[in-house]
Design a protein around this motif. Structure first.
Motif, PDB file in Angstrom:
ATOM      1  N   ILE A 215       0.818  -1.219   0.000  1.00 13.32           N
ATOM      2  CA  ILE A 215       0.000   0.000   0.000  1.00 13.32           C
ATOM      3  C   ILE A 215       0.852   1.270   0.000  1.00 13.32           C
ATOM      4  O   ILE A 215       0.442   2.271  -0.571  1.00 13.32           O
ATOM      5  CB  ILE A 215      -1.035   0.010   1.140  1.00 13.32           C
ATOM      6  N   THR A 216       2.035   1.223   0.600  1.00 13.63           N
ATOM      7  CA  THR A 216       2.864   2.434   0.587  1.00 13.63           C
ATOM      8  C   THR A 216       3.466   2.679  -0.790  1.00 13.63           C
ATOM      9  O   THR A 216       3.613   3.826  -1.209  1.00 13.63           O
ATOM     10  CB  THR A 216       3.967   2.385   1.660  1.00 13.63           C
ATOM     11  N   PHE A 217       3.796   1.608  -1.507  1.00 15.25           N
ATOM     12  CA  PHE A 217       4.336   1.802  -2.850  1.00 15.25           C
ATOM     13  C   PHE A 217       3.248   2.322  -3.788  1.00 15.25           C
ATOM     14  O   PHE A 217       3.497   3.197  -4.615  1.00 15.25           O
ATOM     15  CB  PHE A 217       4.969   0.532  -3.405  1.00 15.25           C
ATOM     16  N   LYS A 218       2.041   1.801  -3.639  1.00 16.89           N
ATOM     17  CA  LYS A 218       0.928   2.315  -4.453  1.00 16.89           C
ATOM     18  C   LYS A 218       0.712   3.801  -4.155  1.00 16.89           C
ATOM     19  O   LYS A 218       0.512   4.598  -5.067  1.00 16.89           O
ATOM     20  CB  LYS A 218      -0.344   1.514  -4.175  1.00 16.89           C
ATOM     21  N   ALA A 219       0.772   4.181  -2.889  1.00 16.64           N
ATOM     22  CA  ALA A 219       0.619   5.589  -2.507  1.00 16.64           C
ATOM     23  C   ALA A 219       1.734   6.446  -3.098  1.00 16.64           C
ATOM     24  O   ALA A 219       1.505   7.587  -3.507  1.00 16.64           O
ATOM     25  CB  ALA A 219       0.598   5.729  -0.993  1.00 16.64           C
ATOM     26  N   ALA A 220       2.952   5.889  -3.167  1.00 13.78           N
ATOM     27  CA  ALA A 220       4.087   6.630  -3.742  1.00 13.78           C
ATOM     28  C   ALA A 220       3.872   6.898  -5.225  1.00 13.78           C
ATOM     29  O   ALA A 220       4.571   7.719  -5.816  1.00 13.78           O
ATOM     30  CB  ALA A 220       5.385   5.872  -3.516  1.00 13.78           C
ATOM     31  N   GLY A 221       2.885   6.239  -5.819  1.00 13.56           N
ATOM     32  CA  GLY A 221       2.532   6.511  -7.214  1.00 13.56           C
ATOM     33  C   GLY A 221       2.184   7.965  -7.447  1.00 13.56           C
ATOM     34  O   GLY A 221       2.391   8.499  -8.536  1.00 13.56           O
ATOM     35  N   GLN A 222       1.657   8.634  -6.422  1.00  9.79           N
ATOM     36  CA  GLN A 222       1.370  10.069  -6.553  1.00  9.79           C
ATOM     37  C   GLN A 222       2.663  10.834  -6.830  1.00  9.79           C
ATOM     38  O   GLN A 222       2.663  11.800  -7.589  1.00  9.79           O
ATOM     39  CB  GLN A 222       0.734  10.610  -5.272  1.00  9.79           C
ATOM     40  N   VAL A 223       3.738  10.410  -6.191  1.00 11.39           N
ATOM     41  CA  VAL A 223       5.044  11.043  -6.392  1.00 11.39           C
ATOM     42  C   VAL A 223       5.602  10.636  -7.754  1.00 11.39           C
ATOM     43  O   VAL A 223       5.990  11.483  -8.565  1.00 11.39           O
ATOM     44  CB  VAL A 223       6.027  10.629  -5.271  1.00 11.39           C
ATOM     45  N   ILE A 224       5.615   9.336  -7.994  1.00  9.21           N
ATOM     46  CA  ILE A 224       6.211   8.785  -9.207  1.00  9.21           C
ATOM     47  C   ILE A 224       5.592   9.385 -10.469  1.00  9.21           C
ATOM     48  O   ILE A 224       6.293   9.685 -11.433  1.00  9.21           O
ATOM     49  CB  ILE A 224       6.063   7.240  -9.213  1.00  9.21           C
ATOM     50  N   HIS A 225       4.284   9.558 -10.450  1.00 10.87           N
ATOM     51  CA  HIS A 225       3.585  10.017 -11.649  1.00 10.87           C
ATOM     52  C   HIS A 225       3.315  11.517 -11.657  1.00 10.87           C
ATOM     53  O   HIS A 225       2.570  11.995 -12.513  1.00 10.87           O
ATOM     54  CB  HIS A 225       2.288   9.230 -11.822  1.00 10.87           C
ATOM     55  N   ASP A 226       3.929  12.254 -10.744  1.00  8.38           N
ATOM     56  CA  ASP A 226       3.780  13.710 -10.742  1.00  8.38           C
ATOM     57  C   ASP A 226       4.584  14.262 -11.916  1.00  8.38           C
ATOM     58  O   ASP A 226       5.815  14.212 -11.918  1.00  8.38           O
ATOM     59  CB  ASP A 226       4.290  14.285  -9.419  1.00  8.38           C
ATOM     60  N   PRO A 227       3.909  14.771 -12.950  1.00 11.34           N
ATOM     61  CA  PRO A 227       4.632  15.198 -14.155  1.00 11.34           C
ATOM     62  C   PRO A 227       5.614  16.343 -13.902  1.00 11.34           C
ATOM     63  O   PRO A 227       6.614  16.469 -14.607  1.00 11.34           O
ATOM     64  CB  PRO A 227       3.522  15.632 -15.114  1.00 11.34           C
ATOM     65  N   GLN A 228       5.372  17.140 -12.882  1.00 10.68           N
ATOM     66  CA  GLN A 228       6.264  18.256 -12.603  1.00 10.68           C
ATOM     67  C   GLN A 228       7.588  17.812 -11.989  1.00 10.68           C
ATOM     68  O   GLN A 228       8.583  18.510 -12.105  1.00 10.68           O
ATOM     69  CB  GLN A 228       5.574  19.270 -11.696  1.00 10.68           C
ATOM     70  N   LEU A 229       7.598  16.642 -11.351  1.00 10.36           N
ATOM     71  CA  LEU A 229       8.826  16.143 -10.738  1.00 10.36           C
ATOM     72  C   LEU A 229       9.856  15.769 -11.799  1.00 10.36           C
ATOM     73  O   LEU A 229      11.049  15.992 -11.617  1.00 10.36           O
ATOM     74  CB  LEU A 229       8.525  14.932  -9.841  1.00 10.36           C
ATOM     75  N   GLY A 230       9.398  15.190 -12.898  1.00 10.33           N
ATOM     76  CA  GLY A 230      10.310  14.840 -13.990  1.00 10.33           C
ATOM     77  C   GLY A 230      10.957  13.477 -13.873  1.00 10.33           C
ATOM     78  O   GLY A 230      12.018  13.239 -14.460  1.00 10.33           O
ATOM     79  N   LEU A 231      10.352  12.546 -13.141  1.00 10.57           N
ATOM     80  CA  LEU A 231      10.901  11.205 -12.977  1.00 10.57           C
ATOM     81  C   LEU A 231      10.548  10.338 -14.186  1.00 10.57           C
ATOM     82  O   LEU A 231       9.381  10.225 -14.552  1.00 10.57           O
ATOM     83  CB  LEU A 231      10.340  10.561 -11.704  1.00 10.57           C
ATOM     84  N   ASP A 232      11.562   9.731 -14.796  1.00 13.69           N
ATOM     85  CA  ASP A 232      11.339   8.798 -15.911  1.00 13.69           C
ATOM     86  C   ASP A 232      11.237   7.404 -15.306  1.00 13.69           C
ATOM     87  O   ASP A 232      12.243   6.741 -15.056  1.00 13.69           O
ATOM     88  CB  ASP A 232      12.496   8.876 -16.908  1.00 13.69           C
ATOM     89  N   TYR A 233      10.001   6.946 -15.068  1.00 18.81           N
ATOM     90  CA  TYR A 233       9.783   5.689 -14.359  1.00 18.81           C
ATOM     91  C   TYR A 233      10.300   4.483 -15.140  1.00 18.81           C
ATOM     92  O   TYR A 233      10.606   3.458 -14.539  1.00 18.81           O
ATOM     93  CB  TYR A 233       8.306   5.517 -13.995  1.00 18.81           C
ATOM     94  N   SER A 234      10.457   4.613 -16.433  1.00 13.39           N
ATOM     95  CA  SER A 234      10.981   3.489 -17.214  1.00 13.39           C
ATOM     96  C   SER A 234      12.436   3.190 -16.856  1.00 13.39           C
ATOM     97  O   SER A 234      12.954   2.134 -17.191  1.00 13.39           O
ATOM     98  CB  SER A 234      10.850   3.763 -18.715  1.00 13.39           C
ATOM     99  N   ARG A 235      13.091   4.089 -16.153  1.00 16.26           N
ATOM    100  CA  ARG A 235      14.494   3.916 -15.779  1.00 16.26           C
ATOM    101  C   ARG A 235      14.662   3.629 -14.280  1.00 16.26           C
ATOM    102  O   ARG A 235      15.763   3.591 -13.753  1.00 16.26           O
ATOM    103  CB  ARG A 235      15.288   5.166 -16.151  1.00 16.26           C
ATOM    104  N   VAL A 236      13.545   3.446 -13.564  1.00 17.51           N
ATOM    105  CA  VAL A 236      13.584   3.318 -12.107  1.00 17.51           C
ATOM    106  C   VAL A 236      13.784   1.871 -11.670  1.00 17.51           C
ATOM    107  O   VAL A 236      13.171   0.950 -12.208  1.00 17.51           O
ATOM    108  CB  VAL A 236      12.290   3.888 -11.482  1.00 17.51           C
ATOM    109  N   VAL A 237      14.647   1.701 -10.667  1.00 18.69           N
ATOM    110  CA  VAL A 237      14.796   0.431  -9.955  1.00 18.69           C
ATOM    111  C   VAL A 237      14.575   0.735  -8.471  1.00 18.69           C
ATOM    112  O   VAL A 237      14.807   1.852  -8.006  1.00 18.69           O
ATOM    113  CB  VAL A 237      16.173  -0.246 -10.183  1.00 18.69           C
TER     114      VAL A 237
END
Length: 150
Positions: free
Chosen positions: A63-85
Motif C-alpha cells: 500500500i505504501t508503494f501504491k501511494a508513492a505513485g502520486q510522487v512517481i507520476h507527478d509530471p512536474q517532478l520529472g521522474l522517468d519511471y521506465s528507468r527506475v529500480v
C-alpha cells in the motif's frame, strides 16, 4: 534530466482508506513463505495479544508503494519511471497491521540526490488507521538510472 530539487519536503494528499483483509494477509504470507500462525489463525494471533490476524512486516509495502505513485507520476517532478529500480526499503512500526484496519498513506519526498548521473529519490510513507493512529512509517528509495550514452 535531473529531478527538481524544490520537491524535497513536498507532501501529497492521503490515499483513500485501504481495508486490510484476512485473505490478503494470508495470501501475502504464503507468497513470501512466512508460516507464522499469527498471520493466518485468529486464535494464534489472539494468544499473542492481537485482536485479529496480523500482517507480515513487509505487507505494508503493497500500500505504501501504491501511494508513492502520486510522487512517481507527478509530471512536474520529472521522474522517468521506465528507468527506475527499487533501491531500498525500511519500516518503523508503532504496532502491527491487523485484519480489519482501514489504512491511509501520506507520502512525502524526503530527499533527492544525484550520483554518477543517477537520480535517487527517497519517499516516506506515513501510515495511519481510520482513528488517526500512527501504525507504521515506510521509507522507499528509488533510483532512476542514468540514460545510456548513444
Amino acid at each position: 534530466m535531473a529531478l527538481d530539487q524544490s520537491f524535497v519536503g513536498r507532501t501529497y494528499p492521503p490515499t483513500p482508506p485501504y481495508e486490510v483483509g484476512r485473505e490478503k494477509i494470508r495470501e501475502f504470507a504464503e507468497a513470501v513463505g512466512d508460516t507464522n500462525p499469527a498471520y493466518v489463525d485468529p486464535e494464534a494471533a489472539k494468544a499473542l495479544g492481537h485482536s485479529d490476524v496480523i500482517a507480515p512486516p513487509t505487507f505494508v509495502f503493497s500500500i505504501t508503494f501504491k501511494a508513492a505513485g502520486q510522487v512517481i507520476h507527478d509530471p512536474q517532478l520529472g521522474l522517468d519511471y521506465s528507468r527506475v529500480v527499487h533501491g531500498d526499503q525500511k519500516f518503523a512500526y508503532v504496532r502491527p497491521v491487523r485484519a480489519g484496519d482501514r489504512l491511509t498513506v501520506t507520502s512525502t519526498i524526503e530527499a533527492i540526490k544525484s550520483m554518477a548521473g543517477n537520480d535517487i529519490l527517497d519517499v516516506r510513507g506515513e501510515v495511519h488507521d481510520e482513528s488517526g493512529e500512527h501504525v507504521v512509517t515506510a521509507w522507499t528509495k528509488l533510483v532512476a538510472r542514468a540514460a545510456e550514452e548513444a
